[in-house]
Scaffold this active site. Structure first.
Site, short mmCIF file in Angstrom:
data_model
loop_
_atom_site.label_atom_id
_atom_site.label_comp_id
_atom_site.label_asym_id
_atom_site.label_seq_id
_atom_site.Cartn_x
_atom_site.Cartn_y
_atom_site.Cartn_z
N LYS A 143 0.85 -1.20 0.00
CA LYS A 143 0.00 0.00 0.00
C LYS A 143 0.87 1.24 0.00
O LYS A 143 1.60 1.48 0.97
CB LYS A 143 -0.85 -0.08 1.28
N LYS A 204 -6.91 -5.94 -3.88
CA LYS A 204 -7.65 -5.00 -3.01
C LYS A 204 -8.24 -3.93 -3.91
O LYS A 204 -7.60 -2.93 -4.23
CB LYS A 204 -6.66 -4.41 -2.00
N ASN A 277 -13.58 -4.61 9.17
CA ASN A 277 -12.69 -3.45 9.00
C ASN A 277 -12.89 -2.49 10.17
O ASN A 277 -13.99 -1.94 10.35
CB ASN A 277 -12.95 -2.76 7.65
N GLU A 313 -9.13 -6.29 10.24
CA GLU A 313 -8.48 -5.41 9.26
C GLU A 313 -8.32 -3.99 9.81
O GLU A 313 -9.24 -3.46 10.43
CB GLU A 313 -9.35 -5.28 8.00
N SER A 314 -7.20 -3.38 9.51
CA SER A 314 -6.91 -1.96 9.76
C SER A 314 -6.54 -1.66 11.21
O SER A 314 -7.13 -2.19 12.16
CB SER A 314 -8.10 -1.05 9.40
O1 LIG Z 1 -6.91 3.22 4.43
C1 LIG Z 1 -7.76 4.07 4.16
O2 LIG Z 1 -7.61 5.27 4.38
C2 LIG Z 1 -9.05 3.67 3.50
C3 LIG Z 1 -9.98 4.63 3.17
C4 LIG Z 1 -11.15 4.27 2.53
C5 LIG Z 1 -11.42 2.97 2.20
C6 LIG Z 1 -10.50 1.99 2.52
C7 LIG Z 1 -9.33 2.34 3.16
N1 LIG Z 1 -8.38 1.39 3.47
C8 LIG Z 1 -8.43 0.06 2.99
C9 LIG Z 1 -8.12 -0.90 4.02
O3 LIG Z 1 -8.96 -1.68 4.33
C10 LIG Z 1 -6.76 -0.88 4.64
O4 LIG Z 1 -5.83 -0.56 3.66
C11 LIG Z 1 -6.34 -2.20 5.29
O5 LIG Z 1 -7.31 -2.69 6.15
C12 LIG Z 1 -5.02 -2.00 6.05
O6 LIG Z 1 -5.20 -0.99 7.01
P1 LIG Z 1 -3.95 -0.36 7.80
O7 LIG Z 1 -3.18 -1.48 8.42
O8 LIG Z 1 -4.56 0.53 8.84
O9 LIG Z 1 -3.15 0.37 6.78
#
Ligand SMILES: O=C(O)c1ccccc1NCC(=O)[C@H](O)[C@H](O)COP(=O)(O)O
Length: 358
Positions: A143, A204, A277, A313-314
Site C-alpha cells: 500500500k 484489493k 474493518n 483489518e486496519s
Molecule cells: O486506508 C484508508 O484510508 C481507506 C480509506 C477508505 C477505504 C479503505 C481504506 N483502506 C483500505 C483498508 O482496508 C486498509 O488498507 C487495510 O485494512 C489495512 O489498514 P492499515 O493497516 O490501517 O493500513
C-alpha cells in the site's frame, strides 16, 4: 437550461472518448451548458437491503457528457454529494470500469483470466501459518498511499516490499490496485506474481462489476475483496460465484453487526473469508474494539461455529494489537500501514508476529 458558462474541453477526436469525470485541463476552452439539478423523489430507494453506499449519485453526475463537450449541472443538493470516502471511491470506480471496458472488452479479459496460471488457495495458506506459528495468518498489504494518510511510503517498490513480506513470514499479500485514491495498480499485481512471490495475492479493489473480478484473475490475483456496505447479497453471491468459477476466494468485508448478519446468509459464504474493518470510513478513526464487538455478537458467534475464517483489518500496529484481535477470535489479520512504512518490512513482519529474528 439556466445559464451558459465557460469550461474546458477539447474538440479533437483523440479526446472524444475521454472520461467525463476527467478533471485534467484540456487544450481549448469551450462553452458548455449548465442546467439546474432535478429533484430527488426518494433517496432511501437507493439504500435497500442494508447497503449503506449508493452506487451512483442519486441525481446523476454533476458533470455530464454532452457530445464531445461536458455539461455542468448546477445547484445539486447535498444529498447528491458522496456521504463518505467509500461512496466517493465507488462513484469514480463505476466510471473507471466503463473506461477500462472500452479499452479491453469483457470477452478478451475473460479469455485472459481463464488462461492465467491457476489460482492459489488463499485460506489454506492462512491456516498453514496459523498451525505453524500459533498466530493469526498475516495478510500483509502492499500500500503506497491511502485517503486517510496520504502517501505512506514514498520509496515504494511493490515487488521489493512483497518479497520482504514473504521472507518475513506473511501468509498472504494484499495488493491495492486502485490508482486514484491509493496509488496502486493492477500492474503491481502482475509484477509481484511475475517476480516469483508464492504467497497467494488478494486484489484489493472496490468491486462494483464482474469485469473487475476477471481483471483481478487476469492480473494474477488469487482472491478479491468484496465490500458488504457497497454490495447487496445478490451481488455478493454473483461476484463470489464468478470468483469461485475462476478458482478465486473472496474476502467479504463488513463494518457493522447488521452487515455481518446479512453476509452470513450469502449461499456458499463458508468457502470464502470474512473481514471486519476497524476503520470508520466517515471519520477514518480505527478502533480494534469493533473486531471484539462483532466477534462476540450473535452473528460473530455464528461465524465461529460455522468455521468461517474471519480477518481483523486496519489499525493493527503492535504485537499487543495482534493479541487483542486474536483473543476476539479472528484467524487472520490484514495489516498495511504499520508494515509498509518500515525500512525493513521483513523485520517488521517478524516483530509484529513476535517471530524469531533471522
Ligand atoms: O486506508 C484508508 O484510508 C481507506 C480509506 C477508505 C477505504 C479503505 C481504506 N483502506 C483500505 C483498508 O482496508 C486498509 O488498507 C487495510 O485494512 C489495512 O489498514 P492499515 O493497516 O490501517 O493500513
Amino acid at each position: 437550461m439556466s445559464i451558459l458558462q465557460h469550461a474546458s474541453a477539447s474538440h479533437s477526436s483523440q479526446h472524444r472518448k475521454a472520461p467525463f469525470y476527467n478533471s485534467k485541463p484540456r487544450r481549448r476552452p469551450c462553452i458548455v451548458a449548465a442546467v439546474d439539478a432535478p429533484q430527488s423523489e426518494n433517496q432511501q430507494g437507493q439504500l435497500k437491503g442494508g447497503v449503506s453506499i449508493r452506487r451512483r449519485p442519486p441525481l446523476g453526475r454533476e458533470i455530464q457528457p454532452c457530445g464531445s463537450l461536458q455539461m455542468r449541472v448546477t445547484g445539486m443538493p447535498d444529498e447528491n454529494k458522496p456521504q463518505n470516502i467509500l461512496e466517493e471511491i465507488v462513484w469514480w470506480k463505476t466510471a473507471e470500469v466503463d473506461q477500462m471496458r472500452e479499452r479491453v472488452p469483457l470477452v478478451m479479459l475473460q479469455s485472459a483470466a481463464k488462461g492465467a496460471p491457476a489460482a492459489r488457495d488463499f485460506k489454506a495458506a492462512l491456516r498453514k501459518k496459523v498451525d505453524e506459528t500459533g498466530k493469526p495468518g498475516l495478510i500483509a498489504e502492499v500500500k503506497k498511499a491511502s485517503p486517510s494518510k496520504g502517501v505512506i511510503q514514498p520509496d515504494f517498490d511493490p515487488v521489493r516490499i512483497a518479497q520482504a513480506y514473504e521472507a518475513g513470514g506473511a501468509a498472504c499479500l494484499s495488493v491495492l490496485t486502485d490508482e486514484r485514491y491509493f496509488q496502486g495498480s493492477f500492474q503491481n499485481l502482475l509484477d509481484i506474481r511475475a517476480a516469483g512471490v508464492t504467497c497467494p495475492l488478494l486484489c484489493k479493489e472496490f468491486v462494483v462489476e464482474a469485469y473487475q473480478v476477471f481483471k483481478a484473475r487476469a492480473s494474477g490475483a488469487d482472491a478479491i475483496l468484496l465490500i458488504a456496505a457497497v454490495l447487496p447479497n445478490q451481488d455478493l453471491l454473483y461476484f463470489s460465484k464468478a470468483a469461485a468459477n475462476l478458482g478465486m476466494q473472496c474476502l467479504i468485508e463488513v463494518h457493522t453487526e447488521a452487515e455481518l448478519a446479512r453476509v452470513l446468509e450469502v449461499p456458499g459464504v463458508e468457502n470464502h473469508l470474512l473481514g471486519i474493518n476497524n476503520r470508520d470510513l466517515g471519520t477514518f478513526k480505527v478502533d480494534l474494539g469493533l473486531t471484539q464487538k462483532l466477534m462476540s455478537s450473535p452473528p460473530g458467534q455464528q461465524a465461529k461455529e460455522r468455521g468461517i475464517v474471519v480477518t481483523g483489518e486496519s489499525g493493527i500496529f503492535t504485537p499487543d494489537d495482534v493479541a487483542e484481535v486474536q483473543k476476539a477470535g479472528v484467524g487472520a489479520i490484514l495489516v498495511g500501514e504499520s508494515l509498509v512504512k518500515q525500512g525493513d518490512p521483513a523485520a517488521g513482519v517478524r516483530q509484529l508476529l513476535s517471530l524469531p529474528a533471522q
